[in-house]
Design a protein around this motif. Structure first.
Motif, PDB file in Angstrom:
ATOM      1  N   ALA A 164       0.835  -1.206   0.000  1.00 18.79           N
ATOM      2  CA  ALA A 164       0.000   0.000   0.000  1.00 18.79           C
ATOM      3  C   ALA A 164       0.869   1.256   0.000  1.00 18.79           C
ATOM      4  O   ALA A 164       1.766   1.410   0.816  1.00 18.79           O
ATOM      5  CB  ALA A 164      -0.922  -0.002   1.211  1.00 18.79           C
ATOM      6  N   LYS A 165       0.572   2.156  -0.917  1.00 15.87           N
ATOM      7  CA  LYS A 165       1.332   3.402  -1.000  1.00 15.87           C
ATOM      8  C   LYS A 165       0.844   4.427   0.016  1.00 15.87           C
ATOM      9  O   LYS A 165       1.581   5.348   0.381  1.00 15.87           O
ATOM     10  CB  LYS A 165       1.219   3.982  -2.412  1.00 15.87           C
ATOM     11  CG  LYS A 165       1.849   3.098  -3.479  1.00 15.87           C
ATOM     12  CD  LYS A 165       1.659   3.702  -4.862  1.00 15.87           C
ATOM     13  CE  LYS A 165       2.250   2.795  -5.940  1.00 15.87           C
ATOM     14  NZ  LYS A 165       2.022   3.337  -7.299  1.00 15.87           N
ATOM     15  N   GLU A 166      -0.391   4.286   0.451  1.00 14.25           N
ATOM     16  CA  GLU A 166      -0.948   5.191   1.448  1.00 14.25           C
ATOM     17  C   GLU A 166      -1.988   4.453   2.273  1.00 14.25           C
ATOM     18  O   GLU A 166      -2.406   3.341   1.927  1.00 14.25           O
ATOM     19  CB  GLU A 166      -1.569   6.422   0.767  1.00 14.25           C
ATOM     20  CG  GLU A 166      -2.645   6.075  -0.249  1.00 14.25           C
ATOM     21  CD  GLU A 166      -3.103   7.290  -1.029  1.00 14.25           C
ATOM     22  OE1 GLU A 166      -2.356   8.294  -1.047  1.00 14.25           O
ATOM     23  OE2 GLU A 166      -4.198   7.246  -1.603  1.00 14.25           O
ATOM     24  N   SER A 168      -5.193   4.915   2.906  1.00 16.19           N
ATOM     25  CA  SER A 168      -6.488   4.635   2.285  1.00 16.19           C
ATOM     26  C   SER A 168      -6.393   3.450   1.329  1.00 16.19           C
ATOM     27  O   SER A 168      -7.350   2.678   1.188  1.00 16.19           O
ATOM     28  CB  SER A 168      -7.007   5.869   1.541  1.00 16.19           C
ATOM     29  OG  SER A 168      -6.089   6.283   0.537  1.00 16.19           O
ATOM     30  N   GLU A 169      -5.239   3.302   0.695  1.00 11.57           N
ATOM     31  CA  GLU A 169      -5.056   2.168  -0.211  1.00 11.57           C
ATOM     32  C   GLU A 169      -4.958   0.865   0.586  1.00 11.57           C
ATOM     33  O   GLU A 169      -5.460  -0.180   0.149  1.00 11.57           O
ATOM     34  CB  GLU A 169      -3.794   2.365  -1.057  1.00 11.57           C
ATOM     35  CG  GLU A 169      -3.654   1.339  -2.175  1.00 11.57           C
ATOM     36  CD  GLU A 169      -2.489   1.637  -3.105  1.00 11.57           C
ATOM     37  OE1 GLU A 169      -2.663   1.497  -4.320  1.00 11.57           O
ATOM     38  OE2 GLU A 169      -1.403   2.009  -2.596  1.00 11.57           O
ATOM     39  N   LYS A 172      -8.396  -0.351   1.285  1.00 14.15           N
ATOM     40  CA  LYS A 172      -8.990  -0.984   0.100  1.00 14.15           C
ATOM     41  C   LYS A 172      -8.435  -2.392  -0.100  1.00 14.15           C
ATOM     42  O   LYS A 172      -9.176  -3.321  -0.439  1.00 14.15           O
ATOM     43  CB  LYS A 172      -8.706  -0.137  -1.141  1.00 14.15           C
ATOM     44  CG  LYS A 172      -9.440   1.186  -1.168  1.00 14.15           C
ATOM     45  CD  LYS A 172      -9.067   2.005  -2.393  1.00 14.15           C
ATOM     46  CE  LYS A 172      -9.759   3.360  -2.378  1.00 14.15           C
ATOM     47  NZ  LYS A 172      -9.338   4.195  -3.542  1.00 14.15           N
ATOM     48  N   PHE A 173      -7.137  -2.555   0.108  1.00 16.65           N
ATOM     49  CA  PHE A 173      -6.519  -3.876  -0.008  1.00 16.65           C
ATOM     50  C   PHE A 173      -7.129  -4.843   1.006  1.00 16.65           C
ATOM     51  O   PHE A 173      -7.401  -6.010   0.700  1.00 16.65           O
ATOM     52  CB  PHE A 173      -5.009  -3.782   0.215  1.00 16.65           C
ATOM     53  CG  PHE A 173      -4.251  -3.156  -0.920  1.00 16.65           C
ATOM     54  CD1 PHE A 173      -4.865  -2.915  -2.142  1.00 16.65           C
ATOM     55  CD2 PHE A 173      -2.913  -2.814  -0.775  1.00 16.65           C
ATOM     56  CE1 PHE A 173      -4.161  -2.339  -3.206  1.00 16.65           C
ATOM     57  CE2 PHE A 173      -2.191  -2.239  -1.819  1.00 16.65           C
ATOM     58  CZ  PHE A 173      -2.827  -2.000  -3.034  1.00 16.65           C
TER      59      PHE A 173
END
Length: 496
Positions: A164-166, A168-169, A172-173
């Motif tokens: 995850a780059k951030e 929030s991502e 989602k993952f």
């Protein structure tokens, strides 16, 4: 929650745990008439905890020279509820900080947790909440579910965390991989420990999408996590551009107020670093960061406008292309008059209109005389030239209110709404005259005269009856073949 995840949580023996003192505080926090002396005696069983609570109390009280020196002082000065909240904050912090999270970045997790806690308190104060320390605790523990994920799905979760780059991502993952997220796991963990619904619900909803209708308590915790990304992400200007845009939509903080919030967090960090034995620093200049973020927003808006303009252009071109395609589907490729399929559609429509409005409808069938001879003698290219010129002649002679179509080979049809048979004969005569005066030039110095046999049929409701457009066109076709039998280069009207 997914039943498989729930079962793993219930059976996991290595989930984060609180010290016994914290459990006692939680139980007494549920009572509205908790005894301050009893709470003080419970806390004093843990000298390290007492020291942190006193330090946090001084940080929260901000009362200048009047220093808090004991738990009883804290209770007297800032109240029992706030003292218990601070005690729980340190207990949770210790539980999270001491937990081994080898599959995740421990420093990154802890930095986000601590900054989120400070932000919760700062935002709550800015938004007029009477007990801002509750939001220090809520902000601090909003990601505690990540520790639970790390215990029950260490390998898979480690991959998600590193991918995850951030933040929030990452959420989602989690949703995609486990059909739940760490906010829900965190809420379950707090409920399992006996924490009040206030904290359970705030943690569960801490990663919801925020808008103007979001409850103020949830706004504070959600934004505490969003703001904390400034201290976590490698490109904080991107985070700041998001914050400016989101705050503008929610109508919460101006860029000046955002700057003041970040400054306040930076001012509180040294004290909190000393209390929690951390070294979290503000790695940016807030004024420069906001300026960079605004430039990013301008650039994004310009790009968005360009993309919208391009999308409109593409849509317009697509529509024009679709219209052009639809038009092409109606036309005969060689002669550019309507094809047989479309002429059938138009003839049915015209026939219904004629029936409904009691007006005449004439159909003219035309066949180029001895066309095979042109092909045989001069070749198919010459025949194509003849067909195109013939079609052009029909369009010119019939006028804009008529429909000219190629019916097949050298056969053509003209549909003539509101035209009587006499008027149709005048048009036929005009066509034959143009053909006589304009032989087809198929090559340099080679001109070939062509003529046509013409059949006309007219439908007038109540006078000349036909059952359908197909019947009418069949009659015109019969008249055309009769003209051929009678010697060609002539026009005949169908007689029933």
């Amino acid at each position: 929650m997914d039943p498989v995840i729930l079962e793993k949580l219930e059976n996991c023996q290595s989930l984060p745990s609180l010290p016994a003192v914290a459990y006692q505080v939680i139980e007494h926090a549920k009572c509205n008439d908790s005894d301050s002396a009893l709470i003080a005696s419970i806390l004093e069983k843990d000298p390290a905890l007492v020291a942190k609570v006193v330090a946090l109390s001084n940080s929260a009280a901000n009362m200048g020279a009047m220093t808090i020196n004991s738990v009883q002082d804290a209770i007297t000065r800032i109240g029992l509820d706030m003292t218990m909240t601070l005690a729980l904050s340190f207990s949770f912090a210790q539980a999270m900080h001491d937990k081994q999270i080898n599959t995740m970045d421990h420093q990154l997790f802890w930095r986000r947790a601590l900054v989120s806690g400070i932000l919760g308190r700062v935002l709550a104060s800015k938004m007029g909440q009477v007990k801002p320390e509750r939001f220090f605790l809520a902000g601090l523990i909003q990601d505690i579910g990540m520790l639970a994920f790390n215990e029950i799905e260490a390998e898979r979760y480690g991959v998600l965390f590193r991918s995850a780059k951030e933040h929030s991502e990452l959420v989602k993952f989690e949703q995609k991989e486990f059909s739940t997220d760490h906010a829900e796991l965190g809420g379950w963990l707090l409920a399992n420990w006996g924490m009040s619904d206030f904290y359970v619900d705030l943690v569960k909803n801490s990663h919801n999408t925020i808008n103007r209708d979001t409850h103020i308590d949830e706004q504070i915790v959600i934004f505490s996590g969003n703001f904390a990304e400034l201290w976590v992400q490698k490109e904080p200007s991107l985070v700041m551009s998001y914050l400016i845009k989101k705050n503008d939509k929610c109508g919460l903080f101006s860029t000046k107020e955002i700057s003041a919030i970040v400054d306040e967090v930076s001012n509180q960090l040294p004290v909190l670093n000393e209390i929690f034995a951390t070294n979290v620093k503000t790695p940016f200049s807030i004024s420069r960061l906001i300026e960079d973020a605004k430039q990013l927003l301008v650039a994004r808006n310009m790009k968005l406008m360009d993309e919208l303009d391009q999308a409109r252009k593409d849509a317009s071109e697509a529509k024009a292309s679709q219209e052009q395609l639809q038009e092409q589907l109606k036309k005969d490729i060689l002669t550019n008059v309507f094809n047989r399929a479309y002429m059938r559609v138009v003839s049915d429509r015209a026939f219904r209109y004629s029936s409904d409005n009691s007006c005449p409808l004439s159909v003219m069938f035309l066949d180029i005389d001895h066309f095979k001879r042109v092909n045989d003698r001069y070749g198919h290219q010459a025949g194509d030239i003849a067909l195109k010129q013939f079609a052009k002649t029909l369009v010119t002679a019939s006028g804009k209110d008529c429909y000219v179509g190629r019916y097949g080979g050298e056969e053509f049809v003209i549909l003539m709404p509101s035209i009587t048979s006499d008027q149709a004969m005048i048009i036929a005569k005009k066509i034959r005259e143009i053909l006589q005066k304009n032989p087809v030039q198929i090559d340099q110095g080679i001109k070939v005269p062509i003529s046509a046999s013409v059949g006309i049929a007219t439908y007038i409701p109540g006078q000349y009856e036909f059952s359908s457009a197909e019947h009418l066109m069949g009659a015109a076709d019969k008249a055309m073949y009769q003209a051929k039998k009678n010697g060609r280069d002539r026009a005949l009207i169908f007689k029933s």
